[in-house]
Design a protein around this motif. Sequence first.
Motif, PDB file in Angstrom:
ATOM      1  N   UNK A  64       0.181  -1.383  -0.061  1.00 35.59           N
ATOM      2  CA  UNK A  64      -0.184  -0.120  -0.232  1.00 35.59           C
ATOM      3  C   UNK A  64       0.621   1.202   0.129  1.00 35.59           C
ATOM      4  N   UNK A  65       1.737   0.972   0.792  1.00 35.89           N
ATOM      5  CA  UNK A  65       3.198   2.705   0.833  1.00 35.89           C
ATOM      6  C   UNK A  65       3.672   2.779  -1.031  1.00 35.89           C
ATOM      7  N   UNK A  66       3.548   2.202  -1.614  1.00 34.49           N
ATOM      8  CA  UNK A  66       4.665   1.882  -2.538  1.00 34.49           C
ATOM      9  C   UNK A  66       3.191   2.212  -3.745  1.00 34.49           C
ATOM     10  N   UNK A  67       1.828   1.831  -3.394  1.00 36.30           N
ATOM     11  CA  UNK A  67       0.926   2.322  -4.641  1.00 36.30           C
ATOM     12  C   UNK A  67       1.028   4.024  -4.464  1.00 36.30           C
ATOM     13  N   UNK A  68       0.836   4.369  -2.717  1.00 41.67           N
ATOM     14  CA  UNK A  68       0.650   5.604  -2.941  1.00 41.67           C
ATOM     15  C   UNK A  68       1.988   7.025  -2.904  1.00 41.67           C
ATOM     16  N   UNK A  69       2.656   6.194  -2.706  1.00 41.21           N
ATOM     17  CA  UNK A  69       4.157   6.903  -3.287  1.00 41.21           C
ATOM     18  C   UNK A  69       4.363   7.142  -5.008  1.00 41.21           C
ATOM     19  N   UNK A  70       3.619   6.146  -5.841  1.00 39.10           N
ATOM     20  CA  UNK A  70       4.211   5.813  -6.314  1.00 39.10           C
ATOM     21  C   UNK A  70       3.158   7.008  -7.363  1.00 39.10           C
ATOM     22  N   UNK A  71       1.882   7.090  -6.825  1.00 37.79           N
ATOM     23  CA  UNK A  71       0.882   7.492  -7.471  1.00 37.79           C
ATOM     24  C   UNK A  71       1.086   9.282  -7.326  1.00 37.79           C
ATOM     25  N   UNK A  72       1.654   9.638  -5.727  1.00 42.16           N
ATOM     26  CA  UNK A  72       1.774  10.735  -5.793  1.00 42.16           C
ATOM     27  C   UNK A  72       2.907  11.093  -6.591  1.00 42.16           C
ATOM     28  N   UNK A  73       4.189  10.334  -6.555  1.00 42.12           N
ATOM     29  CA  UNK A  73       5.366  10.626  -7.715  1.00 42.12           C
ATOM     30  C   UNK A  73       4.982  10.908  -9.289  1.00 42.12           C
TER      31      UNK A  73
ATOM     32  N   UNK B 128      -6.652   6.616   1.310  1.00 37.86           N
ATOM     33  CA  UNK B 128      -5.835   6.201   0.532  1.00 37.86           C
ATOM     34  C   UNK B 128      -6.432   6.121  -1.023  1.00 37.86           C
ATOM     35  N   UNK B 129      -7.996   5.625  -0.485  1.00 37.14           N
ATOM     36  CA  UNK B 129      -8.503   4.882  -1.913  1.00 37.14           C
ATOM     37  C   UNK B 129      -8.129   6.514  -2.585  1.00 37.14           C
ATOM     38  N   UNK B 130      -8.578   7.655  -2.159  1.00 42.55           N
ATOM     39  CA  UNK B 130      -9.231   8.872  -2.373  1.00 42.55           C
ATOM     40  C   UNK B 130      -7.767   9.051  -3.411  1.00 42.55           C
ATOM     41  N   UNK B 131      -7.318   8.808  -2.484  1.00 41.68           N
ATOM     42  CA  UNK B 131      -5.519   9.540  -2.983  1.00 41.68           C
ATOM     43  C   UNK B 131      -5.316   8.731  -4.581  1.00 41.68           C
ATOM     44  N   UNK B 132      -5.611   7.494  -4.395  1.00 41.61           N
ATOM     45  CA  UNK B 132      -5.119   6.789  -5.235  1.00 41.61           C
ATOM     46  C   UNK B 132      -5.695   7.104  -6.636  1.00 41.61           C
ATOM     47  N   UNK B 133      -7.206   7.236  -6.625  1.00 42.96           N
ATOM     48  CA  UNK B 133      -8.216   6.670  -7.583  1.00 42.96           C
ATOM     49  C   UNK B 133      -8.339   9.127  -8.063  1.00 42.96           C
ATOM     50  N   UNK B 134      -7.771  10.090  -7.578  1.00 40.89           N
ATOM     51  CA  UNK B 134      -8.134  11.334  -7.862  1.00 40.89           C
ATOM     52  C   UNK B 134      -6.793  11.632  -9.219  1.00 40.89           C
TER      53      UNK B 134
END
Length: 337
Positions: free
Chosen positions: A152-161, A184-190
Amino acid sequence: MRIAVSGSIATDHLTVFPGRFADQLVPSQLHHVSLSFLVDDLEVRRGGVAANIAFGLGGLGLAPLLIGAVGTDFGPYEVVLKEQGVDTSGVLVSGERQTARFMCTTDQDANQIAAFYAGAMAEARDIDLTTLIGNAAPDARPDLVLIAPNDPEAMLRHTRQCRELGIPFAADPSQQLARLDGTQVRDLVDGARWLFTNEYEAALLLERTGWTRDDVLDRVGTWITTLGSHGARAECADGTTLRVPAVPDVPVVDPTGVGDAFRAGFLAATARGLALKAAVRLGCSVAAEVIRTVGSQSYDAAADRLLANLTAAYGTDAAEEIAPYLAVVTREGGDSS
């Protein structure tokens, strides 16, 4: 168009239970279930969502960049992926953990009970896209990054990057929705160009985020929902909705990896400029090849087979529309192990 796929890389341990899971469940005892299934077969196959999608893209003539973390046991698997045209330079090799493992039992109705051991996948959060992609030469920089299920932390980091680097991304939270909270889901999708879910995951995503369907569509380019034997649905913010039926009369041998194959076919089509309906159709055609075989990387992605599926499901005109885009497919996606 170059596509990078960030997500899990795993070994699949697939078993078959000849009965029905539902017949083994006693409604009054569901609060303390203790079951063991005697299975007939065991297949050990290459898997992991990101690796499956990258394998499919490679088989369709693209050269995807695979991003994920593995153990030192990854060597033979890496050889197969490279032979399929996958760039593995984005793979981190852990010195402490083994490659992730997916353990799944399928019953005679194609229902599945599974467990996933993360192993080296936990180190995917240490992969820095800014270094891996941001400093790459312009011709090596991906045009799209698919963020698939992963640590999960990788998913969030890579989306942000991806946002920081200005690289379009696709969101595929799928199996990890159960682990993620609403923020977290909102951050991954937006802001995703594409959002992929199956029908159950679509409902779970709405529950997790607290968004309505319109709220989601206001935040993504297009939402693709796979519907199992009913095909797939594509929804756009402008109100456009289309449904594409699945390829008919396909024998169900093993459903593992079918959604990953759909994504590979869909993304390969969009990478070559095909329209939305044609892309969904190609996704369904590739998915039909996977469901005929055991394992998620044992299928044949040869153009003639895909075109036969397209003709059977959508007619000659639909197949002829896509045929020129499959002319570059020279590999056959058979099992190389």
